[in-house]
Motif scaffolding. Structure first.
Motif, PDB file in Angstrom:
ATOM      1  N   ALA A  93       0.840  -1.193   0.000  1.00 31.75           N
ATOM      2  CA  ALA A  93       0.000   0.000   0.000  1.00 31.75           C
ATOM      3  C   ALA A  93       0.876   1.244   0.000  1.00 31.75           C
ATOM      4  CB  ALA A  93      -0.933  -0.009   1.217  1.00 31.75           C
ATOM      5  N   GLY A  94       0.239   2.415   0.108  1.00 28.92           N
ATOM      6  CA  GLY A  94       0.960   3.672   0.111  1.00 28.92           C
ATOM      7  C   GLY A  94       1.549   3.993   1.469  1.00 28.92           C
ATOM      8  N   PRO A  95       2.136   5.198   1.620  1.00 28.08           N
ATOM      9  CA  PRO A  95       2.731   5.603   2.895  1.00 28.08           C
ATOM     10  C   PRO A  95       1.721   5.508   4.038  1.00 28.08           C
ATOM     11  CG  PRO A  95       3.347   7.131   1.160  1.00 28.08           C
ATOM     12  CD  PRO A  95       2.306   6.227   0.566  1.00 28.08           C
ATOM     13  N   LEU A  96       2.161   4.976   5.167  1.00 29.87           N
ATOM     14  CA  LEU A  96       1.278   4.764   6.307  1.00 29.87           C
ATOM     15  C   LEU A  96       1.108   6.058   7.091  1.00 29.87           C
ATOM     16  CD1 LEU A  96      -0.326   2.605   7.868  1.00 29.87           C
ATOM     17  CD2 LEU A  96       1.754   2.138   9.179  1.00 29.87           C
ATOM     18  N   MET A  97      -0.145   6.495   7.251  1.00 32.55           N
ATOM     19  CA  MET A  97      -0.453   7.755   7.930  1.00 32.55           C
ATOM     20  C   MET A  97      -0.829   7.578   9.396  1.00 32.55           C
ATOM     21  SD  MET A  97      -0.546  10.395   5.668  1.00 32.55           S
ATOM     22  CE  MET A  97      -0.349  10.505   3.891  1.00 32.55           C
ATOM     23  N   PHE A  98      -1.222   6.361   9.772  1.00 36.51           N
ATOM     24  CA  PHE A  98      -1.858   6.170  11.072  1.00 36.51           C
ATOM     25  C   PHE A  98      -1.197   5.056  11.874  1.00 36.51           C
ATOM     26  CE2 PHE A  98      -5.109   7.359   7.873  1.00 36.51           C
ATOM     27  CZ  PHE A  98      -5.325   8.662   8.301  1.00 36.51           C
ATOM     28  N   ARG A 137     -14.883   7.141  13.857  1.00 33.65           N
ATOM     29  CA  ARG A 137     -15.805   8.158  14.380  1.00 33.65           C
ATOM     30  C   ARG A 137     -15.605   9.510  13.704  1.00 33.65           C
ATOM     31  NH1 ARG A 137     -13.797   6.840  19.506  1.00 33.65           N
ATOM     32  NH2 ARG A 137     -13.029   8.979  19.554  1.00 33.65           N
ATOM     33  N   ASP A 138     -14.343   9.935  13.562  1.00 38.93           N
ATOM     34  CA  ASP A 138     -14.057  11.288  13.081  1.00 38.93           C
ATOM     35  C   ASP A 138     -12.656  11.310  12.479  1.00 38.93           C
ATOM     36  OD1 ASP A 138     -13.796  13.964  12.588  1.00 38.93           O
ATOM     37  OD2 ASP A 138     -13.866  14.594  14.688  1.00 38.93           O
ATOM     38  N   ALA A 139     -12.572  10.916  11.203  1.00 36.22           N
ATOM     39  CA  ALA A 139     -11.267  10.783  10.550  1.00 36.22           C
ATOM     40  C   ALA A 139     -10.533  12.114  10.453  1.00 36.22           C
ATOM     41  CB  ALA A 139     -11.444  10.172   9.168  1.00 36.22           C
ATOM     42  N   ALA A 140     -11.270  13.210  10.231  1.00 38.37           N
ATOM     43  CA  ALA A 140     -10.632  14.512  10.041  1.00 38.37           C
ATOM     44  C   ALA A 140      -9.831  14.931  11.266  1.00 38.37           C
ATOM     45  CB  ALA A 140     -11.678  15.566   9.696  1.00 38.37           C
ATOM     46  N   SER A 141     -10.347  14.637  12.456  1.00 34.73           N
ATOM     47  CA  SER A 141      -9.634  15.029  13.666  1.00 34.73           C
ATOM     48  C   SER A 141      -8.332  14.243  13.821  1.00 34.73           C
ATOM     49  CB  SER A 141     -10.519  14.823  14.900  1.00 34.73           C
ATOM     50  OG  SER A 141     -10.763  13.446  15.131  1.00 34.73           O
ATOM     51  N   VAL A 142      -8.347  12.971  13.402  1.00 36.34           N
ATOM     52  CA  VAL A 142      -7.127  12.165  13.465  1.00 36.34           C
ATOM     53  C   VAL A 142      -6.103  12.692  12.463  1.00 36.34           C
ATOM     54  CG1 VAL A 142      -6.151   9.846  13.326  1.00 36.34           C
ATOM     55  CG2 VAL A 142      -8.493  10.164  14.163  1.00 36.34           C
TER      56      VAL A 142
END
Length: 299
Positions: free
Chosen positions: A216-221, A231-236
């Motif tokens: 996959a691509g670069p890991l963000m999380f 619940r709220d991806a934008a806040s993460v």
């Protein structure tokens, strides 16, 4: 080539060489010094041999003399419901078995199989959090495409040893899409064809490594983020990758409200040396060497 002990200018066969993924792999291998044979039913820049994978005489001719094979040809998910299930099995499973047998007879040293993260199937459905997707997640196929790709993986694994080494790469979503959608997918479930191609080159060169790897691509999380991502991806994203949030804002792309899965290529990084570099910034036209402003904060 630093990690390969094959002869100079070794020959490699790439099946599916006229497709998006196959062509990217052929280009990467050519850059790396391999002599590429391309096999596809359709014409293309890298396709030197045209015909059906199931033609025995053509198969023997095309495989003869190559050091390695990258097997990217297949019927894909968009064909489900349009092509009979038996055709899926014939192309994706039976032709793979025949190719492996021909490879063993012809003295091929390495076979890299292009699989798909689609094989995880029903296991990708979240319940109360995003699904963390790596090789420990048990596949639960949804349709004949998933089933046949998984069956082909089993065939590939069964041929590892006795002079022929094999490996399967489960690649994430990488087909062309509108920029906003593609960038959003690069956050968690997408990958650039250039990174896919690099992964295949590394897998071809590391003939001592077998098994199955998620690409996959670069890991963000981090795994600890999965509940909040659902619940709220934008806040993460604002916390983990503020540069990415700013990039989306500048580009006019909406951030996903929820993220249902995260693909993790850590095993491929450790065993194959795979380090993807083309994240959302590449969709926006940015250089992969300049992602400090969009790089995720460490876990």
């Amino acid at each position: 080539m630093s990690t390969v002990d094959l002869v100079a200018s070794p020959e490699v066969l790439v099946t599916g060489s006229s497709g998006v993924v196959g062509a990217a792999i052929a280009q990467e291998l050519d850059w790396a010094g391999w002599t590429v044979r391309g096999w596809d039913i359709r014409p293309g820049r890298w396709t030197t041999h045209r015909g059906d994978l199931r033609e025995p005489a053509l198969r023997a001719h095309v495989v003869a003399g190559v050091e390695g094979i990258v097997h990217a040809a297949a019927l894909h998910a968009p064909h489900v419901g349009k092509v009979p299930n038996e055709e899926f099995r014939s192309v994706n499973v039976d032709a793979t078995a025949a190719l492996l047998e021909q490879a063993a007879r012809s003295g091929v040293r390495r076979v890299v199989y292009t699989s798909s993260t689609s094989v995880y199937g029903h296991a990708l459905v979240p319940r109360d959090r995003a699904v963390w997707v790596n090789e420990t997640l048990a596949p639960r196929p949804r349709d004949v495409y998933d089933e046949t790709k998984l069956q082909a993986e089993t065939l590939i694994g069964g041929h590892h040893g006795d002079g022929l080494s094999t490996v399967a790469l489960r690649i994430a979503r990488c087909f062309p899409e509108p920029p906003a959608i593609q960038a959003a997918h690069r956050l968690y479930r997408g990958v650039d064809p250039r990174d896919v191609a690099r992964a295949h080159r590394l897998a071809l060169e590391r003939h001592d490594v077998g098994g199955v790897f998620t690409i996959a691509g670069p890991l963000m999380f981090c795994p600890a983020d999965t509940e909040a991502l659902w619940r709220d991806a934008a806040s993460v994203l604002a916390r983990r990758a503020p540069g990415v949030t700013a990039l989306f804002r500048r580009s006019g792309w909406p951030l996903p409200a929820r993220i249902d899965r995260v693909y993790d290529s850590s095993a491929a990084s450790g065993r194959l040396g795979y380090h993807p570099v083309h994240g959302p910034e590449s969709v926006a036209g940015g250089e992969p060497s300049s992602p400090r402003r969009v790089a995720p904060r460490p876990c």
